[in-house]
Design a protein around this motif. Structure first.
Motif, PDB file in Angstrom:
ATOM      1  N   LEU A  84    -122.072 -49.641 -30.600  1.00 44.19           N
ATOM      2  CA  LEU A  84    -122.235 -48.292 -31.152  1.00 44.19           C
ATOM      3  C   LEU A  84    -123.594 -48.133 -31.825  1.00 44.19           C
ATOM      4  O   LEU A  84    -124.223 -47.064 -31.730  1.00 44.19           O
ATOM      5  N   ALA A  85    -124.056 -49.181 -32.508  1.00 40.00           N
ATOM      6  CA  ALA A  85    -125.372 -49.118 -33.144  1.00 40.00           C
ATOM      7  C   ALA A  85    -126.475 -48.913 -32.102  1.00 40.00           C
ATOM      8  O   ALA A  85    -127.387 -48.087 -32.289  1.00 40.00           O
ATOM      9  N   LEU A  86    -126.395 -49.644 -31.008  1.00 40.83           N
ATOM     10  CA  LEU A  86    -127.396 -49.512 -29.947  1.00 40.83           C
ATOM     11  C   LEU A  86    -127.261 -48.179 -29.214  1.00 40.83           C
ATOM     12  O   LEU A  86    -128.261 -47.618 -28.744  1.00 40.83           O
ATOM     13  N   THR A  87    -126.054 -47.648 -29.128  1.00 38.98           N
ATOM     14  CA  THR A  87    -125.867 -46.321 -28.532  1.00 38.98           C
ATOM     15  C   THR A  87    -126.581 -45.267 -29.352  1.00 38.98           C
ATOM     16  O   THR A  87    -127.202 -44.352 -28.805  1.00 38.98           O
ATOM     17  N   ALA A  88    -126.499 -45.385 -30.687  1.00 40.97           N
ATOM     18  CA  ALA A  88    -127.189 -44.432 -31.555  1.00 40.97           C
ATOM     19  C   ALA A  88    -128.712 -44.552 -31.412  1.00 40.97           C
ATOM     20  O   ALA A  88    -129.426 -43.546 -31.382  1.00 40.97           O
ATOM     21  N   VAL A  89    -129.193 -45.786 -31.300  1.00 39.73           N
ATOM     22  CA  VAL A  89    -130.649 -46.008 -31.189  1.00 39.73           C
ATOM     23  C   VAL A  89    -131.181 -45.462 -29.866  1.00 39.73           C
ATOM     24  O   VAL A  89    -132.225 -44.787 -29.824  1.00 39.73           O
ATOM     25  N   PHE A  90    -130.482 -45.725 -28.776  1.00 40.17           N
ATOM     26  CA  PHE A  90    -130.960 -45.335 -27.448  1.00 40.17           C
ATOM     27  C   PHE A  90    -130.217 -44.114 -26.906  1.00 40.17           C
ATOM     28  O   PHE A  90    -130.126 -43.934 -25.688  1.00 40.17           O
ATOM     29  N   GLY A  91    -129.705 -43.278 -27.795  1.00 36.85           N
ATOM     30  CA  GLY A  91    -128.920 -42.121 -27.365  1.00 36.85           C
ATOM     31  C   GLY A  91    -129.666 -41.195 -26.422  1.00 36.85           C
ATOM     32  O   GLY A  91    -129.131 -40.776 -25.385  1.00 36.85           O
ATOM     33  N   ARG A  92    -130.903 -40.875 -26.744  1.00 38.72           N
ATOM     34  CA  ARG A  92    -131.673 -39.957 -25.890  1.00 38.72           C
ATOM     35  C   ARG A  92    -131.925 -40.565 -24.512  1.00 38.72           C
ATOM     36  O   ARG A  92    -131.802 -39.884 -23.486  1.00 38.72           O
ATOM     37  N   ASP A  93    -132.268 -41.837 -24.479  1.00 35.93           N
ATOM     38  CA  ASP A  93    -132.503 -42.509 -23.193  1.00 35.93           C
ATOM     39  C   ASP A  93    -131.234 -42.554 -22.356  1.00 35.93           C
ATOM     40  O   ASP A  93    -131.270 -42.378 -21.132  1.00 35.93           O
ATOM     41  N   LEU A  94    -130.104 -42.803 -23.008  1.00 44.03           N
ATOM     42  CA  LEU A  94    -128.831 -42.852 -22.285  1.00 44.03           C
ATOM     43  C   LEU A  94    -128.492 -41.508 -21.661  1.00 44.03           C
ATOM     44  O   LEU A  94    -128.086 -41.432 -20.493  1.00 44.03           O
ATOM     45  N   VAL A  95    -128.665 -40.446 -22.426  1.00 41.15           N
ATOM     46  CA  VAL A  95    -128.357 -39.112 -21.911  1.00 41.15           C
ATOM     47  C   VAL A  95    -129.278 -38.752 -20.751  1.00 41.15           C
ATOM     48  O   VAL A  95    -128.836 -38.238 -19.714  1.00 41.15           O
ATOM     49  N   LEU A  96    -130.562 -39.032 -20.902  1.00 39.24           N
ATOM     50  CA  LEU A  96    -131.514 -38.714 -19.834  1.00 39.24           C
ATOM     51  C   LEU A  96    -131.221 -39.525 -18.575  1.00 39.24           C
ATOM     52  O   LEU A  96    -131.231 -38.984 -17.457  1.00 39.24           O
ATOM     53  N   ALA A  97    -130.968 -40.810 -18.758  1.00 35.97           N
ATOM     54  CA  ALA A  97    -130.764 -41.683 -17.599  1.00 35.97           C
ATOM     55  C   ALA A  97    -129.452 -41.378 -16.881  1.00 35.97           C
ATOM     56  O   ALA A  97    -129.394 -41.428 -15.647  1.00 35.97           O
ATOM     57  N   LEU A  98    -128.415 -41.069 -17.645  1.00 32.62           N
ATOM     58  CA  LEU A  98    -127.093 -40.906 -17.052  1.00 32.62           C
ATOM     59  C   LEU A  98    -126.813 -39.484 -16.593  1.00 32.62           C
ATOM     60  O   LEU A  98    -126.224 -39.260 -15.531  1.00 32.62           O
ATOM     61  N   TYR A  99    -127.193 -38.510 -17.407  1.00 31.89           N
ATOM     62  CA  TYR A  99    -126.776 -37.135 -17.130  1.00 31.89           C
ATOM     63  C   TYR A  99    -127.916 -36.189 -16.773  1.00 31.89           C
ATOM     64  O   TYR A  99    -127.673 -35.124 -16.210  1.00 31.89           O
ATOM     65  N   GLY A 100    -129.147 -36.543 -17.139  1.00 35.94           N
ATOM     66  CA  GLY A 100    -130.270 -35.683 -16.819  1.00 35.94           C
ATOM     67  C   GLY A 100    -130.670 -34.779 -17.980  1.00 35.94           C
ATOM     68  O   GLY A 100    -129.952 -34.660 -18.980  1.00 35.94           O
ATOM     69  N   PRO A 101    -131.811 -34.131 -17.871  1.00 35.01           N
ATOM     70  CA  PRO A 101    -132.351 -33.306 -18.979  1.00 35.01           C
ATOM     71  C   PRO A 101    -131.478 -32.108 -19.341  1.00 35.01           C
ATOM     72  O   PRO A 101    -131.622 -31.561 -20.432  1.00 35.01           O
ATOM     73  N   THR A 102    -130.579 -31.694 -18.451  1.00 30.55           N
ATOM     74  CA  THR A 102    -129.706 -30.554 -18.743  1.00 30.55           C
ATOM     75  C   THR A 102    -128.858 -30.796 -19.982  1.00 30.55           C
ATOM     76  O   THR A 102    -128.474 -29.852 -20.686  1.00 30.55           O
ATOM     77  N   TRP A 103    -128.584 -32.064 -20.282  1.00 31.83           N
ATOM     78  CA  TRP A 103    -127.660 -32.413 -21.352  1.00 31.83           C
ATOM     79  C   TRP A 103    -128.367 -32.922 -22.608  1.00 31.83           C
ATOM     80  O   TRP A 103    -127.715 -33.464 -23.510  1.00 31.83           O
ATOM     81  N   LEU A 104    -129.675 -32.751 -22.718  1.00 31.50           N
ATOM     82  CA  LEU A 104    -130.414 -33.272 -23.874  1.00 31.50           C
ATOM     83  C   LEU A 104    -129.962 -32.648 -25.196  1.00 31.50           C
ATOM     84  O   LEU A 104    -130.089 -33.272 -26.252  1.00 31.50           O
ATOM     85  N   ASP A 105    -129.441 -31.449 -25.148  1.00 30.56           N
ATOM     86  CA  ASP A 105    -128.985 -30.806 -26.389  1.00 30.56           C
ATOM     87  C   ASP A 105    -127.776 -31.493 -26.998  1.00 30.56           C
ATOM     88  O   ASP A 105    -127.378 -31.180 -28.130  1.00 30.56           O
ATOM     89  N   SER A 106    -127.174 -32.444 -26.273  1.00 28.86           N
ATOM     90  CA  SER A 106    -126.027 -33.178 -26.820  1.00 28.86           C
ATOM     91  C   SER A 106    -126.460 -34.356 -27.688  1.00 28.86           C
ATOM     92  O   SER A 106    -125.646 -34.901 -28.447  1.00 28.86           O
ATOM     93  N   VAL A 107    -127.732 -34.754 -27.621  1.00 31.41           N
ATOM     94  CA  VAL A 107    -128.208 -35.962 -28.294  1.00 31.41           C
ATOM     95  C   VAL A 107    -128.022 -35.934 -29.810  1.00 31.41           C
ATOM     96  O   VAL A 107    -127.592 -36.938 -30.405  1.00 31.41           O
ATOM     97  N   PRO A 108    -128.326 -34.824 -30.524  1.00 26.97           N
ATOM     98  CA  PRO A 108    -128.202 -34.849 -31.986  1.00 26.97           C
ATOM     99  C   PRO A 108    -126.817 -35.199 -32.499  1.00 26.97           C
ATOM    100  O   PRO A 108    -126.675 -35.679 -33.632  1.00 26.97           O
ATOM    101  N   ALA A 109    -125.774 -34.984 -31.708  1.00 29.86           N
ATOM    102  CA  ALA A 109    -124.412 -35.274 -32.171  1.00 29.86           C
ATOM    103  C   ALA A 109    -124.034 -36.743 -31.996  1.00 29.86           C
ATOM    104  O   ALA A 109    -122.984 -37.174 -32.503  1.00 29.86           O
ATOM    105  N   ILE A 110    -124.862 -37.532 -31.324  1.00 28.73           N
ATOM    106  CA  ILE A 110    -124.494 -38.913 -31.013  1.00 28.73           C
ATOM    107  C   ILE A 110    -124.434 -39.789 -32.264  1.00 28.73           C
ATOM    108  O   ILE A 110    -123.481 -40.562 -32.445  1.00 28.73           O
ATOM    109  N   LEU A 111    -125.424 -39.681 -33.163  1.00 28.88           N
ATOM    110  CA  LEU A 111    -125.441 -40.532 -34.358  1.00 28.88           C
ATOM    111  C   LEU A 111    -124.198 -40.349 -35.228  1.00 28.88           C
ATOM    112  O   LEU A 111    -123.526 -41.340 -35.561  1.00 28.88           O
TER     113      LEU A 111
END
Length: 486
Positions: free
Chosen positions: A296-323
């Motif tokens: 979970l700690a690493l998910t918070a650190v690399f949240g933006r990279d995970l969203v971009l790599a897995l779902y694409g830029p369409t979902w970048l607005d979801s990143v702030p809720a990850i932490l």
């Protein structure tokens, strides 16, 4: 214990493989469906998930905990399953139109009606599932899991490619249920009755009511975001929040059902033998947080990279809720096994107390703190989870004799490992060039964070090290046997 360990290994590979495949399918669907389409399905699933709690009516827990099962008891449980499941199928079908009007989302109506059909089929396999879980027959369950996963993933992708939109998820869910029901037929325990009975419902219901209440509120807690956001915000908010939740739940996807597999059965057997549950709970929490907290700690650190790599830029607005969701998940892991432990000592209704408090706090803080942004609702969920920690600590101490000091001592090694992984993760996040594709950054970081995690476990002498070595040894033995057989 040996049987449980063997079942856990089988379940780990089975459920993890299935969860990984489903996760990859969700990644593909994120590029085939819009946030609004996924949001509509997520809003609908809220009510279906709650209905599933009523459908079960605590029968699964009763089957796993009951010291001695007779054919008459099984027939009684089967009768309850048929009565509740088919009644709920009718109820969901009837409620679909009013709910669509309430949320001003007409897409909810056809989705809910298709999902309601699944309640007609579910009883034909659910009792067999509970019986196999009671027997820790993970090998047989693995076959059913594989069949259902293949059916779901294939139908989901094909229907989405044919522009079925939200309905592709609904039909795939129904196909999965039908496939599993058929796959369970060959694995029915010998002598297990087919005909339900109305006699003996009282015993099952008396136990089931407490478990039902806890499960229903737990399901509502897991879905309250969709309800509140669907009303205060929009389907797009729901879709984005769902995607943030999916990112935070990557650990759960990979671990599959192994985290809780056999927990109720094992704890119930220990309780019936008169043993204290504290040593088992302490070890289970230590092992779980040793994996979950660093993840979970690493998910918070690399949240933006995970969203971009897995779902694409369409979902970048979801990143702030990850932490905030990662922090909430860390607290949740502390009490992962508490509901099962309370049920094992015959007090399943106690689990409803903290769940009710969490539900009230999430609704209250969600309404008060939501300012139109996703991150505000994420922190509302996080704060609600933290507010209920004292209640959980009290229940563990008063009913299970699990002292807060013992719990904190159990997780301190995991906290140290998580801190090490966070420091290395943040350093890599700063060092790796932003110009690199997100997937490349993740792949470059992975061996370093994995090595840091294992090294920290060895340095701190975390109990998880021995379990990893046993798991690796078991895997090598199975591969060796497979190789010789080939």
């Amino acid at each position: 214990m040996a049987n449980l360990r063997r079942s856990l290994v089988i379940n780990f590979f089975s459920s993890s493989s299935a969860a990984l495949v489903q996760f990859l399918v969700s990644v593909l669907l994120a590029r085939m469906l819009t946030p609004s389409e996924i949001g509509v399905f997520s809003m609908t699933v809220v009510f279906v998930t709650i209905a599933h709690m009523f459908r079960d009516f605590g029968v699964a827990t009763y089957i796993q905990r009951e010291p001695e099962l007779t054919p008459e008891k099984i027939r009684s449980a089967l009768g309850i399953l048929y009565a509740t499941s088919w009644s709920l199928a009718v109820g969901l079908f009837a409620l679909s139109a009013p709910l669509g009007d309430f949320f001003n989302e007409p897409g909810i109506v056809p989705v809910m009606r298709v999902l309601a059909l699944g309640f007609i089929v579910i009883p034909f396999g659910s009792l067999t599932h509970s019986m196999l879980l009671r027997e820790l027959a993970a090998d047989k369950q693995a076959v059913v899991t594989a069949a259902g996963t293949i059916a779901y993933c294939a139908s989901c992708l094909i229907l989405a490619a044919l522009d079925f939109g939200t309905m592709s998820l609904a039909w795939a869910n129904l196909i999965n249920i039908c496939t599993c029901a058929l796959a369970y037929i060959p694995f029915r325990p010998k002598g297990m009755p087919w005909i339900p009975s109305r006699r003996g419902w009282g015993r099952v219901i008396n136990f089931g009511v407490g478990q039902l209440l806890t499960n229903c509120i737990d399901a509502a807690n897991g879905s309250i975001a969709e309800l509140v956001l669907g009303k205060l915000g929009s389907a797009r908010h729901v879709g984005l929040f769902s995607r943030a939740n999916s990112t935070v739940s990557i650990f759960s996807y990979l671990a599959g059902t192994t985290v809780t597999y056999g927990a109720l059965t094992y704890l119930s057997q220990a309780h019936h033998r008169g043993e204290s549950l504290v040593p088992t709970l302490r070890r289970a929490v230590t092992l779980l947080t040793g994996i979950g907290w660093p993840a979970l700690a690493l998910t918070a650190v690399f949240g933006r990279d995970l969203v971009l790599a897995l779902y694409g830029p369409t979902w970048l607005d979801s990143v702030p809720a990850i932490l905030p969701l990662c922090i909430a998940a860390c607290f949740y892991l502390l009490f992962q096994y508490t509901p099962s432990a309370l049920a094992s000592i015959g007090r399943p209704y106690l689990g409803a107390i903290p769940q009710s408090a969490t539900l009230v706090m999430r609704i209250t803080l969600g309404v008060l703190l939501f300012d139109g942004t996703l991150v505000s609702f994420g922190w509302a969920v996080c704060l609600a989870t933290m507010c209920v920690v004292p209640v959980m600590l009290y229940l563990q101490y008063h009913y299970l004799q699990f002292k807060p000091s013992a719990l904190f001592a159990s997780v301190m090694p995991s906290l140290a490992v998580a801190v090490c992984c966070t420091v290395i993760g943040e350093a890599l996040h700063l060092v790796l060039p932003e110009s690199l594709p997100a997937m490349a950054r993740l792949l470059l970081a992975f061996p370093f964070v994995l090595g840091t995690w294992y090294g920290a476990l060895r340095l701190i002498s975390h109990p998880l090290v021995n379990e990893l070595h046993l798991l690796a040894g078991s895997a090598r033995l199975r591969l060796s046997r497979f190789g010789r057989a080939s």
